[in-house]
Enzyme design. Sequence first.
Site, mmCIF file in Angstrom:
data_model
loop_
_atom_site.group_PDB
_atom_site.id
_atom_site.type_symbol
_atom_site.label_atom_id
_atom_site.label_comp_id
_atom_site.label_asym_id
_atom_site.label_seq_id
_atom_site.Cartn_x
_atom_site.Cartn_y
_atom_site.Cartn_z
ATOM 1 N N GLY A 1 8.416 4.830 -10.149
ATOM 2 C CA GLY A 1 9.603 3.962 -10.153
ATOM 3 C C GLY A 1 10.311 4.017 -11.502
ATOM 4 O O GLY A 1 11.537 4.035 -11.575
ATOM 5 N N TRP B 1 12.075 7.287 -11.742
ATOM 6 C CA TRP B 1 13.273 7.293 -10.899
ATOM 7 C C TRP B 1 14.483 6.804 -11.691
ATOM 8 O O TRP B 1 15.594 7.290 -11.521
ATOM 9 C CB TRP B 1 13.045 6.385 -9.675
ATOM 10 C CG TRP B 1 14.275 6.232 -8.830
ATOM 11 C CD1 TRP B 1 14.695 7.063 -7.840
ATOM 12 C CD2 TRP B 1 15.267 5.191 -8.909
ATOM 13 N NE1 TRP B 1 15.864 6.613 -7.298
ATOM 14 C CE2 TRP B 1 16.243 5.462 -7.944
ATOM 15 C CE3 TRP B 1 15.411 4.057 -9.714
ATOM 16 C CZ2 TRP B 1 17.352 4.644 -7.742
ATOM 17 C CZ3 TRP B 1 16.521 3.245 -9.521
ATOM 18 C CH2 TRP B 1 17.462 3.539 -8.550
ATOM 19 N N HIS B 2 14.249 5.865 -12.591
ATOM 20 C CA HIS B 2 15.377 5.310 -13.341
ATOM 21 C C HIS B 2 15.971 6.312 -14.319
ATOM 22 O O HIS B 2 17.161 6.231 -14.632
ATOM 23 C CB HIS B 2 14.937 4.054 -14.103
ATOM 24 C CG HIS B 2 14.893 2.844 -13.237
ATOM 25 N ND1 HIS B 2 13.783 2.514 -12.496
ATOM 26 C CD2 HIS B 2 15.822 1.899 -12.967
ATOM 27 C CE1 HIS B 2 14.040 1.407 -11.815
ATOM 28 N NE2 HIS B 2 15.260 1.019 -12.075
ATOM 29 N N GLY B 3 15.176 7.202 -14.820
ATOM 30 C CA GLY B 3 15.735 8.154 -15.763
ATOM 31 C C GLY B 3 14.702 9.162 -16.209
ATOM 32 O O GLY B 3 13.503 8.901 -16.189
ATOM 33 N N PHE C 1 21.653 5.867 -13.628
ATOM 34 C CA PHE C 1 20.396 6.149 -12.942
ATOM 35 C C PHE C 1 20.631 6.846 -11.618
ATOM 36 O O PHE C 1 19.759 7.059 -10.859
ATOM 37 C CB PHE C 1 19.597 4.850 -12.734
ATOM 38 C CG PHE C 1 19.429 4.074 -14.023
ATOM 39 C CD1 PHE C 1 19.164 4.733 -15.215
ATOM 40 C CD2 PHE C 1 19.568 2.704 -14.060
ATOM 41 C CE1 PHE C 1 19.037 4.044 -16.396
ATOM 42 C CE2 PHE C 1 19.429 1.994 -15.243
ATOM 43 C CZ PHE C 1 19.170 2.664 -16.412
#
Lengths: 517, 340
Positions: free
Chosen positions: A325, A328-330, A517
């Site tokens: 997770g 996933w943001h960066g 993102f």
Amino acid sequence: MLFNSYEFIYVFLPVTALLFFAFSASGRPMLAAGWLGLASLFFYGYWSPRYILLLLASIAANYLMGRGILRLRDERRLRGCRLLVMAAVTFNLGLLAYYKYANFFVDSLNALAGTGLQLERILLPIGISFFTFTQIAYLVDAYQGKARESNPVHYLLFVSYFPHLIAGPILHHSEMMPQFADRRTYRFDVTNFSIGVIFFFIGLFKKVVLADGVQLFVGPVFDADPSYRLTFLEAWLGALAYTLQLYFDFSGYSDMAIGLSKMFNIDLPLNFNSPYKAHNIVEFWRRWHMTLSRFLRDYLYIPLGGNRHGLLRRYANLMATMLLGGLWHGAGWNFVIWGGLHGMYLVCNHAWQGFRVKVLGHDLERHTARGRVAGAALTFLAVVLAWVFFRAPSFPAAVNILQGMAGIHGAVLPEQWQAVLATGAAATVGGMSFGYLEAFGGTRQIVWVAALLAIAWGLPNSQQIIGWLKTRVVARAGAYAAQSRSWCMLGALSVLISFLAMINGSRGVSEFIYFNF
Amino acid sequence: MLVTLELVLRMLPVSVGLYQTERSDLWPLNSFQAHLPYTVSTTWELRNARHGRTNNYGHLTPFDYLPGSRPVIVVGNSYIESQMNDYRDTLQGRLGIMLGQTEPVYGMGVSGLSMSDYLAMAGQASAEFAPRAAVFVLVNGDISDSLIDRPGHYYFRETTDGWNLTLHPRSMHPLLTRVRQSVGDLYLFRYATQNLRFTMPELAPVFREAKARGLAAPVGKEVAAQFAAVDRFLAELPGRSGIEPRCIAFLLDGDRFGIYDPRVALPPADLPEAREHFIRKASELGYRVADLQPLFREHYKIRRRHFDYYPIDAHWNGLGHRLAAERAYDLLFRQPGGHC
């Protein structure tokens, strides 16, 4: 195109809504849906036309693969079906890996192995994480027999629908397709429209006034020269300012998305529910970016085994889910650390709850007021600390801020307070010194942070406000009065939205944080 | 809703009270309408709110200017108008203190002026006050803007006999004037136009970009034009102002944001070659010139303090004005060639 820009508010939205309802009124819902899809593509392409092709290719490929999965499933060719879904998910992850993570992998490899691999900088297509995840969910649901879509126009609209396309909420096939197919969607409803406008207004207010208002105090701390040692006050105020900026920015965006969609009679899932009021970290994740949490739970945590294989496996699954997770943001190690911290928080939270039930014999449903306050304070503190990694441009920068928050760089007070404090209370505060604080935004910063904390903790959230308005203002009136009130509200809100748009325009371009993102 | 907003804004320190003088032949020496109370604040948050009264020439100075008083004049744009600072913190205020308040120092800053307007201002000031010395503050864009034909402003226009100072008279359609007069006193209007700096072209970014493209001249021609504007300005200034070059100081501002953080460096509106040309040519002609960029850089390196309202406003704060005033004082009153 930004929701808070003049071109969106004064041109794109009115034209799109007008033609959508015109086509709807002429009894051609498919044309209306097609128009909405086309407008959504224009909305996306306004940012960078060259990535429209990428979006369209992704939509077309996933639609065809989805059809293939459904056909194989219908024909009971389960092995082929399984292979196809694996290929489809790999295709989507591959696309995401190339555009979002290729540079990160190469840079990490070079750093670890000392290699000198070179890769051209790849520009991240905006919204790729969101439209990719939306489609992966659809494919998995199709494989599991939960989704079935044959209408290409509705599928195009499902993925590209402009209110959610850039930064979510992450949609679920099952909650959108019935709405696209419902004829009631293609009918102008002034109550829905005005509810949508209220949502939009609240979101715009959060973004323009609250998030952009406090963001001035974030940069001086997080982007400070690495040689500058942040003091206790600077570091804490900077970290709190970012904590609040991120919440009001992203929840503002989500409110605007929900409101825009409601204008077209389509309900989007809620994405925030006063997360900073959470009493523990598990509850925090049920209130923060709720559609991402749902996605991670349904398509990662549960397939990994969830809590079905013992305690240790459950904790390992939680850690893995949160690490991914974070990623996933960066594409950066700071995001991995942020995810890891939250994974650790969740593990601690579950372990503590287990300890309370099994060893102390507590009933988790019963809380004392003191316990609730302590839980909320601890949760908030943990979240603020983790946000430092989320925002800091590098690991050393994050460490500098955390050291400042821990008081390692001293607790210097701003020199402008010296005249007031030195003669009075400060005389008793041993060792406190005064000096010039480069990253301190003055008393104004303290006022901003305090006011926003009061709003986040003390006021109802957007859906609560709108729920109140619906029951008190609209539902209690007769049909005619309710319509009149809705129109009056629309008029008043149009003025306020124009006012906010002008405030936004006075600052130049102000993007939403989650666009990254 | 509009009425509610108007009433709310009337209770707040919205920028009101500054109305440009109607006599365009007296402008920019006569800046705003004289002897009117005003309130100024910046941004949507109404930051830095200040109240005051314009003087007899419509400047934001707490005393009247006396004709024929042989003052030191300080000429510039909004940096010298200095709405965001107390008078005592401005360059002219500090220079007055440094001179022991015995000799008058008149601030002549008007928002939006450029180098060509300064030349016109010098001529008007000469006729009115017979100044004995002058300080000109040049900021980014002052040279290039002096070539742009803007309504109400002076600009350098190329004619058959070279580059000449030309006034583009302000003219407004009578209907538009009436509309402006009727809405001009509304706080909502003032808030939108003064605090938010809202203008109608903001609604048409595409139009704005096309216009910007249309204005851009080929680089070679732009260099020649900016050089010519500088030459004309420096050649005409002593004659128009009645001040000899050794008693005229030029302070050239630098990119302060770029000093704080190279990532937010501002793109130069004036060509760097033109700026260099200005410094070189002015020095050759006997003017006193100071490039403030190295001064700011050195000061920031040691003290790490901002000279402006970074990051929201590039105008100088009290520190920026103080350093500029000290430099101007050194140039004009501590020079080897004698006191001005």
